[in-house]
Design a protein around this motif. Sequence first.
Motif, PDB file in Angstrom:
ATOM      1  N   TYR A  17       3.617  -8.246   6.811  1.00 13.33           N
ATOM      2  CA  TYR A  17       5.002  -7.778   6.700  1.00 13.33           C
ATOM      3  C   TYR A  17       5.310  -6.883   7.899  1.00 13.33           C
ATOM      4  CZ  TYR A  17       4.202  -8.884   1.713  1.00 13.33           C
ATOM      5  OH  TYR A  17       3.886  -9.510   0.528  1.00 13.33           O
ATOM      6  N   TYR A  42       8.099  -3.919   9.238  1.00 13.20           N
ATOM      7  CA  TYR A  42       9.145  -2.988   8.843  1.00 13.20           C
ATOM      8  C   TYR A  42       9.572  -2.184  10.064  1.00 13.20           C
ATOM      9  CZ  TYR A  42       7.502  -3.804   4.038  1.00 13.20           C
ATOM     10  OH  TYR A  42       7.132  -4.386   2.851  1.00 13.20           O
ATOM     11  N   GLN A  72      11.429   1.476  11.114  1.00 13.19           N
ATOM     12  CA  GLN A  72      11.847   2.789  10.617  1.00 13.19           C
ATOM     13  C   GLN A  72      12.518   3.563  11.733  1.00 13.19           C
ATOM     14  OE1 GLN A  72       8.693   5.403   9.247  1.00 13.19           O
ATOM     15  NE2 GLN A  72      10.076   6.436   7.822  1.00 13.19           N
ATOM     16  N   GLY A  96      14.548   9.404  11.151  1.00 13.77           N
ATOM     17  CA  GLY A  96      15.094   9.992   9.936  1.00 13.77           C
ATOM     18  C   GLY A  96      15.482   9.000   8.862  1.00 13.77           C
ATOM     19  N   GLN A  97      15.036   7.752   9.008  1.00 13.33           N
ATOM     20  CA  GLN A  97      15.415   6.731   8.029  1.00 13.33           C
ATOM     21  C   GLN A  97      14.194   6.192   7.289  1.00 13.33           C
ATOM     22  OE1 GLN A  97      17.725   3.727   9.967  1.00 13.33           O
ATOM     23  NE2 GLN A  97      19.264   5.167  10.693  1.00 13.33           N
ATOM     24  N   ASP A  98      14.462   5.484   6.207  1.00 11.26           N
ATOM     25  CA  ASP A  98      13.361   4.862   5.471  1.00 11.26           C
ATOM     26  C   ASP A  98      13.002   3.532   6.126  1.00 11.26           C
ATOM     27  OD1 ASP A  98      15.036   2.761   3.352  1.00 11.26           O
ATOM     28  OD2 ASP A  98      16.110   4.428   4.301  1.00 11.26           O
ATOM     29  N   PRO A  99      11.802   3.072   5.914  1.00 11.38           N
ATOM     30  CA  PRO A  99      11.400   1.779   6.484  1.00 11.38           C
ATOM     31  C   PRO A  99      12.252   0.644   5.927  1.00 11.38           C
ATOM     32  CG  PRO A  99       9.484   3.025   5.733  1.00 11.38           C
ATOM     33  CD  PRO A  99      10.694   3.735   5.202  1.00 11.38           C
ATOM     34  N   PHE A 147      12.657  -3.556   5.754  1.00 13.37           N
ATOM     35  CA  PHE A 147      11.918  -4.803   5.898  1.00 13.37           C
ATOM     36  C   PHE A 147      12.574  -5.695   6.951  1.00 13.37           C
ATOM     37  CE2 PHE A 147       9.491  -8.439   4.832  1.00 13.37           C
ATOM     38  CZ  PHE A 147      10.360  -9.523   4.714  1.00 13.37           C
ATOM     39  N   LEU A 170      10.114   3.270  14.854  1.00 18.82           N
ATOM     40  CA  LEU A 170       8.699   3.061  14.556  1.00 18.82           C
ATOM     41  C   LEU A 170       8.603   1.720  13.835  1.00 18.82           C
ATOM     42  CD1 LEU A 170       5.943   4.484  14.679  1.00 18.82           C
ATOM     43  CD2 LEU A 170       6.484   5.555  12.497  1.00 18.82           C
ATOM     44  N   PHE A 215       6.343  -0.740  11.722  1.00 15.91           N
ATOM     45  CA  PHE A 215       5.128  -0.830  10.917  1.00 15.91           C
ATOM     46  C   PHE A 215       4.815  -2.282  10.613  1.00 15.91           C
ATOM     47  CE2 PHE A 215       4.185   3.448   9.939  1.00 15.91           C
ATOM     48  CZ  PHE A 215       5.361   4.133   9.731  1.00 15.91           C
ATOM     49  N   PHE A 254      -0.887  -0.547   5.312  1.00 13.99           N
ATOM     50  CA  PHE A 254      -0.068  -0.346   6.500  1.00 13.99           C
ATOM     51  C   PHE A 254      -0.888  -0.001   7.733  1.00 13.99           C
ATOM     52  CE2 PHE A 254       4.390  -0.464   5.271  1.00 13.99           C
ATOM     53  CZ  PHE A 254       4.275  -0.551   3.899  1.00 13.99           C
ATOM     54  N   GLY A 255      -0.384  -0.455   8.872  1.00 12.94           N
ATOM     55  CA  GLY A 255      -0.928  -0.042  10.145  1.00 12.94           C
ATOM     56  C   GLY A 255      -0.332   1.292  10.562  1.00 12.94           C
ATOM     57  N   PRO A 256      -0.799   1.845  11.673  1.00 14.00           N
ATOM     58  CA  PRO A 256      -0.318   3.160  12.117  1.00 14.00           C
ATOM     59  C   PRO A 256       1.078   3.115  12.727  1.00 14.00           C
ATOM     60  CG  PRO A 256      -1.877   2.277  13.690  1.00 14.00           C
ATOM     61  CD  PRO A 256      -1.854   1.312  12.540  1.00 14.00           C
ATOM     62  N   LYS A 284      15.889  15.118   0.138  1.00 14.53           N
ATOM     63  CA  LYS A 284      15.243  14.869   1.432  1.00 14.53           C
ATOM     64  C   LYS A 284      14.073  15.822   1.630  1.00 14.53           C
ATOM     65  CE  LYS A 284      17.027  13.119   4.909  1.00 14.53           C
ATOM     66  NZ  LYS A 284      17.695  12.746   6.171  1.00 14.53           N
ATOM     67  N   ARG A 292      -0.900   6.909   8.698  1.00 16.84           N
ATOM     68  CA  ARG A 292      -0.165   5.752   8.231  1.00 16.84           C
ATOM     69  C   ARG A 292       0.257   5.894   6.775  1.00 16.84           C
ATOM     70  NH1 ARG A 292      -4.431   1.332   9.564  1.00 16.84           N
ATOM     71  NH2 ARG A 292      -4.842   2.793  11.243  1.00 16.84           N
ATOM     72  N   LEU A 293       1.207   5.091   6.379  1.00 13.15           N
ATOM     73  CA  LEU A 293       1.616   5.033   4.980  1.00 13.15           C
ATOM     74  C   LEU A 293       0.442   4.573   4.115  1.00 13.15           C
ATOM     75  CD1 LEU A 293       5.094   3.315   5.216  1.00 13.15           C
ATOM     76  CD2 LEU A 293       4.645   5.399   3.939  1.00 13.15           C
ATOM     77  N   TYR A 322       7.358   8.374  -0.284  1.00  8.80           N
ATOM     78  CA  TYR A 322       8.333   7.306  -0.463  1.00  8.80           C
ATOM     79  C   TYR A 322       8.104   6.609  -1.797  1.00  8.80           C
ATOM     80  CZ  TYR A 322       9.471   7.473   4.542  1.00  8.80           C
ATOM     81  OH  TYR A 322       9.875   7.860   5.787  1.00  8.80           O
ATOM     82  N   LEU A 358       8.805  -4.765   0.455  1.00  4.71           N
ATOM     83  CA  LEU A 358       9.078  -3.496  -0.198  1.00  4.71           C
ATOM     84  C   LEU A 358      10.462  -2.975   0.144  1.00  4.71           C
ATOM     85  CD1 LEU A 358       5.637  -1.719   0.348  1.00  4.71           C
ATOM     86  CD2 LEU A 358       6.560  -2.555  -1.816  1.00  4.71           C
ATOM     87  N   PHE A 407      12.264   0.533   0.149  1.00  2.00           N
ATOM     88  CA  PHE A 407      11.883   1.935   0.121  1.00  2.00           C
ATOM     89  C   PHE A 407      13.065   2.826  -0.236  1.00  2.00           C
ATOM     90  CE2 PHE A 407       7.605   2.140   1.829  1.00  2.00           C
ATOM     91  CZ  PHE A 407       7.460   0.915   2.468  1.00  2.00           C
ATOM     92  N   GLY A 408      12.753   3.945  -0.870  1.00  2.00           N
ATOM     93  CA  GLY A 408      13.734   5.007  -1.005  1.00  2.00           C
ATOM     94  C   GLY A 408      13.821   5.743   0.327  1.00  2.00           C
ATOM     95  N   GLN A 409      14.686   6.730   0.361  1.00  2.00           N
ATOM     96  CA  GLN A 409      14.957   7.436   1.610  1.00  2.00           C
ATOM     97  C   GLN A 409      13.836   8.397   1.996  1.00  2.00           C
ATOM     98  OE1 GLN A 409      16.785   7.139  -1.066  1.00  2.00           O
ATOM     99  NE2 GLN A 409      18.939   6.763  -0.604  1.00  2.00           N
TER     100      GLN A 409
END
Lengths: 112, 111
Positions: free
Chosen positions: A33, A35, A37, A40-43, A45, A88, A90, A103-105, B9, B43-44, B86, B99, B101-103
């Motif tokens: 997968y 993603y 990011q 300041g935002q969420d990842p 897809f 970023l 991912f 997840f990768g870095p 946040k 990482r996540l 998250y 997935l 994700f939330g914020q």
Amino acid sequence: AAGVIQSPRHLIKEKRETATLKCYPIPRHDTVYWYQQGPGQDPQFLISFYEKMQSDKGSIPDRFSAQQFSDYHSELNMSSLELGDSALYFCASSLEEGNEQFFGPGTRLTVL
Amino acid sequence: AQRVTQPEKLLSVFKGAPVELKCNYSYSGSPELFWYVQYSRQRLQLLLRHISRESIKGFTADLNKGETSFHLKKPFAQEEDSAMYYCASPRGSSNTGKLIFGQGTTLQVKP
């Protein structure tokens, strides 16, 4: 234990240039997968592959393309880069779709 | 549209205080929810999934279908819990596992 590897970790490009991001999944994982990011935002897809075939697509611009190779690694190709592509990126892998994603870095892309 | 919402946040608490990171979801069907954590420069990582009903690093999360919530809780916060959290769900329009994700909520545990 081996983890997901992404290369490069950092990439700086100029507008309108091209970038290639690589993802090497955990051995024996067949699903990848991608993603994005933003600051300041969420990842979000982008796209996924299962057994070397595209399986799902999200909000990926037409300027981006991706594929999964026979060794299951994946590459995200980004052309005509724009400032807004700075983010970023991912990659995550799993054993079959729907299972836990590792997840990768991430690759931090900066477009100047 | 299927959504995962984290209303805060930033959550700042003192060491030893209880923590609750909020997550609400909105979609039909059987929910499937995860909590991911991202420590500084790492990482996540998957922290919890609702089906396992386990406790990891002292954190628990209960799925409340009536309130459509999956809040993450810990009775006594530690400084090493400081990270970005998250809430996420693999329930998209397909079953490919992507997935949503939330914020994200930044947890800051002060000494």
